[in-house]
Enzyme design. Sequence first.
Site, PDB file in Angstrom:
ATOM      1  N   VAL A 123     -11.950  -6.369   2.520  1.00 37.47           N
ATOM      2  CA  VAL A 123     -11.890  -5.003   2.438  1.00 37.47           C
ATOM      3  C   VAL A 123     -10.816  -5.258   3.623  1.00 37.47           C
ATOM      4  O   VAL A 123     -10.962  -5.239   4.458  1.00 37.47           O
ATOM      5  CB  VAL A 123     -12.882  -3.726   2.793  1.00 37.47           C
ATOM      6  CG1 VAL A 123     -12.002  -2.768   3.429  1.00 37.47           C
ATOM      7  CG2 VAL A 123     -13.982  -3.545   1.903  1.00 37.47           C
ATOM      8  N   THR A 156       1.034  -1.097   0.082  1.00 38.73           N
ATOM      9  CA  THR A 156      -0.124  -0.184   0.089  1.00 38.73           C
ATOM     10  C   THR A 156       0.854   1.525   0.060  1.00 38.73           C
ATOM     11  O   THR A 156       1.900   1.343   0.295  1.00 38.73           O
ATOM     12  CB  THR A 156      -1.174  -0.054   1.164  1.00 38.73           C
ATOM     13  OG1 THR A 156      -1.407  -1.282   1.559  1.00 38.73           O
ATOM     14  CG2 THR A 156      -1.944   1.225   1.702  1.00 38.73           C
ATOM     15  N   THR A 167       1.826  -0.726   6.297  1.00 43.27           N
ATOM     16  CA  THR A 167       1.579  -1.484   5.361  1.00 43.27           C
ATOM     17  C   THR A 167       2.014  -2.730   5.715  1.00 43.27           C
ATOM     18  O   THR A 167       2.583  -2.945   6.499  1.00 43.27           O
ATOM     19  CB  THR A 167       2.244  -1.184   3.799  1.00 43.27           C
ATOM     20  OG1 THR A 167       2.641  -1.729   2.700  1.00 43.27           O
ATOM     21  CG2 THR A 167       4.320  -1.047   4.907  1.00 43.27           C
ATOM     22  N   GLY A 168       1.002  -3.722   4.597  1.00 43.19           N
ATOM     23  CA  GLY A 168       1.605  -5.399   5.453  1.00 43.19           C
ATOM     24  C   GLY A 168      -0.314  -6.030   5.159  1.00 43.19           C
ATOM     25  O   GLY A 168      -0.731  -5.991   4.464  1.00 43.19           O
ATOM     26  N   ASP A 169      -0.178  -7.105   5.859  1.00 42.84           N
ATOM     27  CA  ASP A 169      -0.239  -7.994   5.979  1.00 42.84           C
ATOM     28  C   ASP A 169      -2.271  -7.353   6.948  1.00 42.84           C
ATOM     29  O   ASP A 169      -2.404  -7.532   7.765  1.00 42.84           O
ATOM     30  CB  ASP A 169      -1.096  -9.018   6.983  1.00 42.84           C
ATOM     31  CG  ASP A 169      -1.968  -9.870   7.131  1.00 42.84           C
ATOM     32  OD1 ASP A 169      -2.537 -10.519   6.378  1.00 42.84           O
ATOM     33  OD2 ASP A 169      -1.701 -10.980   7.164  1.00 42.84           O
TER      34      ASP A 169
END
Length: 359
Positions: free
Chosen positions: A253, A224, A275-277
């Site tokens: 989402v 992201t 950002t990430g999981d």
Amino acid sequence: MDLLINQNLFIIITILLSSSFSMGLGNEIQNLGQYPLVVSTWPFVEAVRAAWRAVDNGLSAVDSVVEGCSACEELRCDGTVGPGGSPDENGETTIDALVMDGTTMEVGAVAAMRYVKDGIRAARLVMQHTQHTLIVGEKASNFVISMGLPGPTNLSSPESTAKWVKWKDNGCQPNFWKNVLPANSCGPYHPRKLPSFVEGTCSRGSVGGIPSTSSHIDLQNHDTISMAVIDHMGHIAVGTSTNGATFKIPGRVGDGPIAGSSAYADTEVGACGATGDGDIMMRFLPCYQVVESMRLGMEPKLAAEDAIMRITRKYPNFVGAIFAVDKNGVHAGACHGWIFQYSVRSPVMEDVQVFTVLP
Ligand SMILES: *[C@@H]1O[C@H](CO)[C@@H](O)[C@H](O)[C@H]1NC(C)=O
């Protein structure tokens, strides 16, 4: 005479204090009162330059963060932002985006938006022209097209289509289902009957397949842009844009459009981007946590590390990263499961600088 000595002493003490302070900060930049400032996840250098040009020309923090994230959408940063990126299980690309004004605490966001490529501009339309915070799916597309954004547009690209075809050929593996049959091929899936555990003999993480790992979240399939801007007035705004996780279950989402999770800003304190999981991160609102920790006096570095640790305590295999920036422009990052990079542009830099953070 006394007064003079006192003044000199005061200056010397100030210099001593400020130099030891910057030394103690490691790789963080001491940028007291030197606005504007742009910070972004990943080496999205062009996006940071675009935001910098905007804010340096006197645009507001909100408009500058929109310019920055929009550049990322146009450039399709890493193939996971903007059109033509991360297909879902049906091969469709959708867009999640958010913008937050840290002065008014207004938020606008769109999620699972179809057929419109301008995610961050769509988010700004929600913030500036409705009393809502989040609009989703095709209804979001209808709203933003009615408000002047171009569309409907085909968000697939030859690359996203090819990626999806390859995934289908591989039995739709990996995917985000759990406790379903069939286990190793494409759907339709149906629930697998779970063994019922007797209290006290429940073994977490084996039969029931409980803890979700982040094994198939990596740079290629999920990231992201999350960006923070401090403008000339010291006002702070954040924005995010993403296609979400590759091969997600349609309608999913993630953290991207969730204020407090992927980003958060409060002009009185500072800002955060993550950002990430996202499926894991959005359960912890890590960016809200970071800003609130800084409000209580925690340094950005500690605040970011603390927010990551709150997640890893429950999900040791989680993959993700956070940047934190306080209202004075002191910034830092923390990460888990991967090496993280974030980009910064400030008045003391000739160009964008990329900072690397080790787990
Ligand atoms: C959208 O674009 C993709 C890739 O370029 C293409 O395969 C697909 O047929 C297009 N869909 C429509 C409805 O035009």
